[in-house]
Design a protein around this motif. Structure first.
Motif, PDB file in Angstrom:
ATOM      1  N   VAL A  42       0.842  -1.203   0.000  1.00 40.58           N
ATOM      2  CA  VAL A  42       0.000   0.000   0.000  1.00 40.58           C
ATOM      3  C   VAL A  42       0.875   1.249   0.000  1.00 40.58           C
ATOM      4  N   SER A  43       1.963   1.231   0.746  1.00 38.21           N
ATOM      5  CA  SER A  43       2.842   2.403   0.765  1.00 38.21           C
ATOM      6  C   SER A  43       3.567   2.582  -0.567  1.00 38.21           C
ATOM      7  N   MET A  44       3.809   1.512  -1.301  1.00 34.74           N
ATOM      8  CA  MET A  44       4.488   1.599  -2.603  1.00 34.74           C
ATOM      9  C   MET A  44       3.551   2.080  -3.722  1.00 34.74           C
ATOM     10  N   LEU A  45       2.252   2.036  -3.493  1.00 33.74           N
ATOM     11  CA  LEU A  45       1.308   2.470  -4.532  1.00 33.74           C
ATOM     12  C   LEU A  45       1.474   3.959  -4.843  1.00 33.74           C
ATOM     13  N   GLY A  46       1.797   4.759  -3.845  1.00 29.20           N
ATOM     14  CA  GLY A  46       2.041   6.185  -4.071  1.00 29.20           C
ATOM     15  C   GLY A  46       3.239   6.407  -4.992  1.00 29.20           C
ATOM     16  N   VAL A  47       4.281   5.617  -4.787  1.00 31.53           N
ATOM     17  CA  VAL A  47       5.469   5.717  -5.643  1.00 31.53           C
ATOM     18  C   VAL A  47       5.120   5.296  -7.066  1.00 31.53           C
ATOM     19  N   LEU A  48       4.329   4.263  -7.203  1.00 28.72           N
ATOM     20  CA  LEU A  48       3.899   3.793  -8.527  1.00 28.72           C
ATOM     21  C   LEU A  48       3.085   4.868  -9.242  1.00 28.72           C
ATOM     22  N   ASP A  49       2.192   5.538  -8.520  1.00 29.36           N
ATOM     23  CA  ASP A  49       1.403   6.630  -9.104  1.00 29.36           C
ATOM     24  C   ASP A  49       2.303   7.788  -9.539  1.00 29.36           C
ATOM     25  N   ASP A  50       3.307   8.110  -8.723  1.00 26.52           N
ATOM     26  CA  ASP A  50       4.239   9.183  -9.077  1.00 26.52           C
ATOM     27  C   ASP A  50       5.012   8.839 -10.348  1.00 26.52           C
ATOM     28  N   PHE A  51       5.399   7.594 -10.479  1.00 29.27           N
ATOM     29  CA  PHE A  51       6.082   7.158 -11.699  1.00 29.27           C
ATOM     30  C   PHE A  51       5.189   7.358 -12.919  1.00 29.27           C
ATOM     31  N   GLU A  52       3.923   6.980 -12.801  1.00 29.90           N
ATOM     32  CA  GLU A  52       2.994   7.119 -13.927  1.00 29.90           C
ATOM     33  C   GLU A  52       2.827   8.583 -14.311  1.00 29.90           C
ATOM     34  N   ARG A  53       2.707   9.460 -13.327  1.00 32.13           N
ATOM     35  CA  ARG A  53       2.589  10.899 -13.616  1.00 32.13           C
ATOM     36  C   ARG A  53       3.859  11.436 -14.267  1.00 32.13           C
ATOM     37  N   ALA A  54       5.021  10.998 -13.766  1.00 29.65           N
ATOM     38  CA  ALA A  54       6.291  11.443 -14.336  1.00 29.65           C
ATOM     39  C   ALA A  54       6.419  10.984 -15.787  1.00 29.65           C
ATOM     40  N   LEU A  55       5.998   9.771 -16.072  1.00 31.96           N
ATOM     41  CA  LEU A  55       6.071   9.273 -17.451  1.00 31.96           C
ATOM     42  C   LEU A  55       5.208  10.110 -18.385  1.00 31.96           C
ATOM     43  N   LYS A  56       4.017  10.495 -17.930  1.00 33.55           N
ATOM     44  CA  LYS A  56       3.139  11.321 -18.761  1.00 33.55           C
ATOM     45  C   LYS A  56       3.776  12.681 -19.036  1.00 33.55           C
ATOM     46  N   GLU A  57       4.367  13.292 -18.030  1.00 33.05           N
ATOM     47  CA  GLU A  57       4.985  14.616 -18.193  1.00 33.05           C
ATOM     48  C   GLU A  57       6.230  14.554 -19.071  1.00 33.05           C
ATOM     49  N   GLN A 116      12.839   6.938 -21.951  1.00 41.70           N
ATOM     50  CA  GLN A 116      13.209   5.526 -22.020  1.00 41.70           C
ATOM     51  C   GLN A 116      13.829   5.061 -20.694  1.00 41.70           C
ATOM     52  N   GLY A 117      14.656   5.868 -20.080  1.00 37.93           N
ATOM     53  CA  GLY A 117      15.291   5.513 -18.809  1.00 37.93           C
ATOM     54  C   GLY A 117      14.273   5.398 -17.676  1.00 37.93           C
ATOM     55  N   VAL A 118      13.358   6.361 -17.607  1.00 39.14           N
ATOM     56  CA  VAL A 118      12.334   6.320 -16.554  1.00 39.14           C
ATOM     57  C   VAL A 118      11.386   5.144 -16.783  1.00 39.14           C
ATOM     58  N   GLU A 119      11.052   4.856 -18.034  1.00 36.38           N
ATOM     59  CA  GLU A 119      10.185   3.708 -18.339  1.00 36.38           C
ATOM     60  C   GLU A 119      10.839   2.401 -17.922  1.00 36.38           C
ATOM     61  N   LEU A 120      12.145   2.302 -18.120  1.00 35.29           N
ATOM     62  CA  LEU A 120      12.873   1.101 -17.727  1.00 35.29           C
ATOM     63  C   LEU A 120      12.772   0.879 -16.218  1.00 35.29           C
ATOM     64  N   ILE A 121      13.007   1.931 -15.443  1.00 40.24           N
ATOM     65  CA  ILE A 121      12.923   1.826 -13.980  1.00 40.24           C
ATOM     66  C   ILE A 121      11.486   1.529 -13.542  1.00 40.24           C
ATOM     67  N   ILE A 172     -19.275   4.073 -15.415  1.00 38.33           N
ATOM     68  CA  ILE A 172     -18.038   4.817 -15.183  1.00 38.33           C
ATOM     69  C   ILE A 172     -17.757   5.711 -16.382  1.00 38.33           C
ATOM     70  N   VAL A 173     -17.548   7.012 -16.107  1.00 42.50           N
ATOM     71  CA  VAL A 173     -17.240   7.976 -17.164  1.00 42.50           C
ATOM     72  C   VAL A 173     -15.733   8.180 -17.267  1.00 42.50           C
ATOM     73  N   ASP A 174     -15.043   8.256 -16.110  1.00 47.92           N
ATOM     74  CA  ASP A 174     -13.609   8.502 -16.109  1.00 47.92           C
ATOM     75  C   ASP A 174     -12.968   7.789 -14.918  1.00 47.92           C
ATOM     76  N   VAL A 175     -11.714   7.365 -15.092  1.00 45.41           N
ATOM     77  CA  VAL A 175     -10.949   6.724 -14.026  1.00 45.41           C
ATOM     78  C   VAL A 175      -9.925   7.728 -13.517  1.00 45.41           C
ATOM     79  N   ILE A 176     -10.015   8.104 -12.249  1.00 47.61           N
ATOM     80  CA  ILE A 176      -9.115   9.085 -11.651  1.00 47.61           C
ATOM     81  C   ILE A 176      -7.845   8.404 -11.134  1.00 47.61           C
ATOM     82  N   GLU A 177      -8.009   7.285 -10.412  1.00 47.44           N
ATOM     83  CA  GLU A 177      -6.871   6.586  -9.826  1.00 47.44           C
ATOM     84  C   GLU A 177      -7.071   5.080  -9.992  1.00 47.44           C
ATOM     85  N   THR A 178      -6.023   4.410 -10.382  1.00 47.21           N
ATOM     86  CA  THR A 178      -6.083   2.965 -10.607  1.00 47.21           C
ATOM     87  C   THR A 178      -6.250   2.223  -9.284  1.00 47.21           C
TER      88      THR A 178
END
Length: 178
Positions: free
Chosen positions: A77-92, A103-108, A154-160
């Protein structure tokens, strides 16, 4: 008088017969069971005890497996926040960054996600248009449905949302249409 003597004699005979019957029935009640009966009784007790012990072993084994399966739930559960941050960073980075950084961030990110998946973490598949299910989804808000077929869906998914084994550890946060 003679009748009285005969009545007394018959009453005495009946009492003696009753006493003898009681003595015989007491002997039958207090009679010791045979060796075969004792053996059958002990065998039955042994089989029941063995079955009870087998059930105990299965139950404790199952409890131990469940404990190990869900022991790392807090860490997940504590690692889910880190996973969400990674997803946001990849989008940006995909929007404004250069391809080598992406490519480097996607690899990690993929390595981190695969390690969590190995431990039993699974992302829920939730798409716009799916039916709202209270067991897996958490409705953040309701908006007017953009089309008639999205009412109550469901119209939109905010958080996985995520599951660990078959247990939901984070509900998918969604927007529903009304």
């Amino acid at each position: 008088m003679e009748n009285q003597d005969i009545n007394e004699e018959s009453i005495n005979n009946q009492e003696e017969t009753n006493i003898q019957n009681e003595a015989i029935s007491e002997d039958n009640v207090t009679a010791k069971p045979s060796a075969e009966e004792l053996l059958a009784e002990e065998k039955d007790r042994y089989i029941r005890l063995y079955a009870e012990f087998e059930n105990y072993k299965k139950r404790t084994s199952k409890e131990k497996m469940e404990f190990f399966q869900y022991a790392n739930q807090d860490m997940m559960v504590s690692m889910l926040g880190v996973l969400d941050d990674f997803e946001r960073a990849l989008k940006e980075i995909a929007k404004n960054g250069n391809p080598s950084d992406l490519q480097g961030v996607e690899l990690i990110y993929n390595k981190f996600k695969s390690k969590l998946t190995e431990k039993g973490l699974k992302a829920m598949e939730v798409n716009p248009g799916d039916s709202f299910n209270v067991d897996f989804h958490e409705a953040i808000t309701q908006i007017p449905a953009p089309s008639e077929d999205l009412k109550g869906k469901i119209v939109d998914v905010i958080e996985t949302g995520y599951t660990l084994g078959d247990k939901v550890i984070r509900f998918a946060k969604v927007v529903t249409g009304n």
